[in-house]
Enzyme design. Structure first.
Site, PDB file in Angstrom:
ATOM      1  CG  ASP A   1       7.116  10.526  10.178  1.00 27.33           C
ATOM      2  OD1 ASP A   1       7.903  10.546  11.157  1.00 27.33           O
ATOM      3  OD2 ASP A   1       7.318   9.828   9.169  1.00 27.33           O
TER       4      ASP A   1
ATOM      5  CB  CYS B   1      10.181  11.734   8.945  1.00 32.51           C
ATOM      6  SG  CYS B   1      11.498  11.600   7.710  1.00 32.51           S
ATOM      7  N   GLY B   2      11.444   9.667  10.556  1.00 31.08           N
ATOM      8  CA  GLY B   2      12.339   8.639  11.090  1.00 31.08           C
ATOM      9  C   GLY B   2      13.790   8.887  10.729  1.00 31.08           C
ATOM     10  CB  THR B   3      15.634   8.666   7.700  1.00 31.37           C
ATOM     11  OG1 THR B   3      14.652   9.050   6.732  1.00 31.37           O
ATOM     12  CG2 THR B   3      15.572   7.164   7.944  1.00 31.37           C
ATOM     13  N   GLY B   4      14.537  11.680   8.487  1.00 36.76           N
ATOM     14  CA  GLY B   4      14.636  13.054   7.970  1.00 36.76           C
ATOM     15  C   GLY B   4      14.644  13.079   6.453  1.00 36.76           C
TER      16      GLY B   4
ATOM     17  N   GLY C   1      12.651  11.333   3.972  1.00 36.42           N
ATOM     18  CA  GLY C   1      11.381  11.458   3.247  1.00 36.42           C
ATOM     19  C   GLY C   1      10.764  12.836   3.399  1.00 36.42           C
TER      20      GLY C   1
ATOM     21  CG  HIS D   1      28.367  27.956   1.903  1.00 38.97           C
ATOM     22  ND1 HIS D   1      29.361  27.092   1.516  1.00 38.97           N
ATOM     23  CD2 HIS D   1      28.994  28.966   2.569  1.00 38.97           C
ATOM     24  CE1 HIS D   1      30.529  27.544   1.911  1.00 38.97           C
ATOM     25  NE2 HIS D   1      30.345  28.671   2.574  1.00 38.97           N
TER      26      HIS D   1
ATOM     27  NE  ARG E   1      33.365  31.191  -3.009  1.00 35.86           N
ATOM     28  CZ  ARG E   1      33.728  31.790  -1.868  1.00 35.86           C
ATOM     29  NH1 ARG E   1      33.624  33.107  -1.749  1.00 35.86           N
ATOM     30  NH2 ARG E   1      34.193  31.086  -0.857  1.00 35.86           N
ATOM     31  CG  HIS E   2      28.669  31.428  -0.784  1.00 34.99           C
ATOM     32  ND1 HIS E   2      29.009  30.133  -1.105  1.00 34.99           N
ATOM     33  CD2 HIS E   2      29.698  31.923  -0.052  1.00 34.99           C
ATOM     34  CE1 HIS E   2      30.189  29.851  -0.577  1.00 34.99           C
ATOM     35  NE2 HIS E   2      30.625  30.925   0.057  1.00 34.99           N
TER      36      HIS E   2
HETATM   37  C1  RB5 Z   1       7.989   6.105   8.577  1.00 38.00           C
HETATM   38  O1  RB5 Z   1       7.954   4.779   9.005  1.00 38.00           O
HETATM   39  C2  RB5 Z   1       9.323   6.427   7.943  1.00 38.00           C
HETATM   40  O2  RB5 Z   1       9.364   5.895   6.663  1.00 38.00           O
HETATM   41  C3  RB5 Z   1       9.532   7.911   7.911  1.00 38.00           C
HETATM   42  O3  RB5 Z   1       9.486   8.407   9.196  1.00 38.00           O
HETATM   43  C4  RB5 Z   1      10.837   8.386   7.323  1.00 38.00           C
HETATM   44  O4  RB5 Z   1      11.927   7.734   7.875  1.00 38.00           O
HETATM   45  C5  RB5 Z   1      10.891   8.438   5.859  1.00 38.00           C
HETATM   46  O5  RB5 Z   1      11.844   8.940   5.233  1.00 38.00           O
END
Ligand code: RB5
Length: 147
Positions: A9, A66-69, A71, A99, A134-135
């Protein structure tokens, strides 16, 4: 040539461009689905685009950013057959393959990682999935949770 599908995104345009460049430099055929623009798009749409394409077959793995990965990885993991890991460092990236046999990795363009994302990617690519009973059993149980 091994194929990789990549999508992101607007929160990870630069990071994803670095990843695509790295993968191409390593000889991967990259199917980049965007977005290469800073215009806002919805991460669940980008996750679906890439996961649907991955499931058409022929891909070694996929990358979502995405911004944080967060979402985009949660979205991907709603899709049957997808195991999307969100590694925080090289060790986690290695374990994601060894794993968990993750078929997608997610990264955040707005996250300050202690390890470089490219090094995490190298750790993942350079690791084999463990065939240890196991894995394998845990992976089967994990996928059975899809219902
Ligand atoms: C978009 O602004 C932000 O919410 C998206 O990139 C992400 O960080 C969501 O998890």
């Amino acid at each position: 040539m091994s194929k990789v599908v990549v999508a992101n995104d607007h929160g990870a345009v630069e990071l994803t461009a670095r990843i695509v460049d790295f993968l191409k430099g390593e000889g991967y055929e990259v199917n980049y689905l965007g977005t290469a623009e800073n215009k806002s798009v919805d991460y669940p749409d980008m996750a679906k685009l890439a996961c649907d394409e991955f499931k058409r077959g022929g891909y070694e793995f996929g990358i979502l950013c995405c911004g944080t990965g967060i979402g985009i990885s949660i979205s991907a993991n709603k899709i049957k057959g997808i195991r999307c890991a969100l590694p925080q460092n090289c060790f986690a990236a290695q374990m994601a393959k060894e794993h968990n046999d993750a078929n997608f990795l997610a990264f955040g363009g707005r996250i300050d990682y202690s390890d470089d994302v490219i090094d995490m990617l190298k750790a993942y690519i350079g690791t084999q999935t463990s065939q240890d009973e196991r894995h394998a059993r845990r992976r089967e149980k994990m996928m059975a949770l899809e219902g």
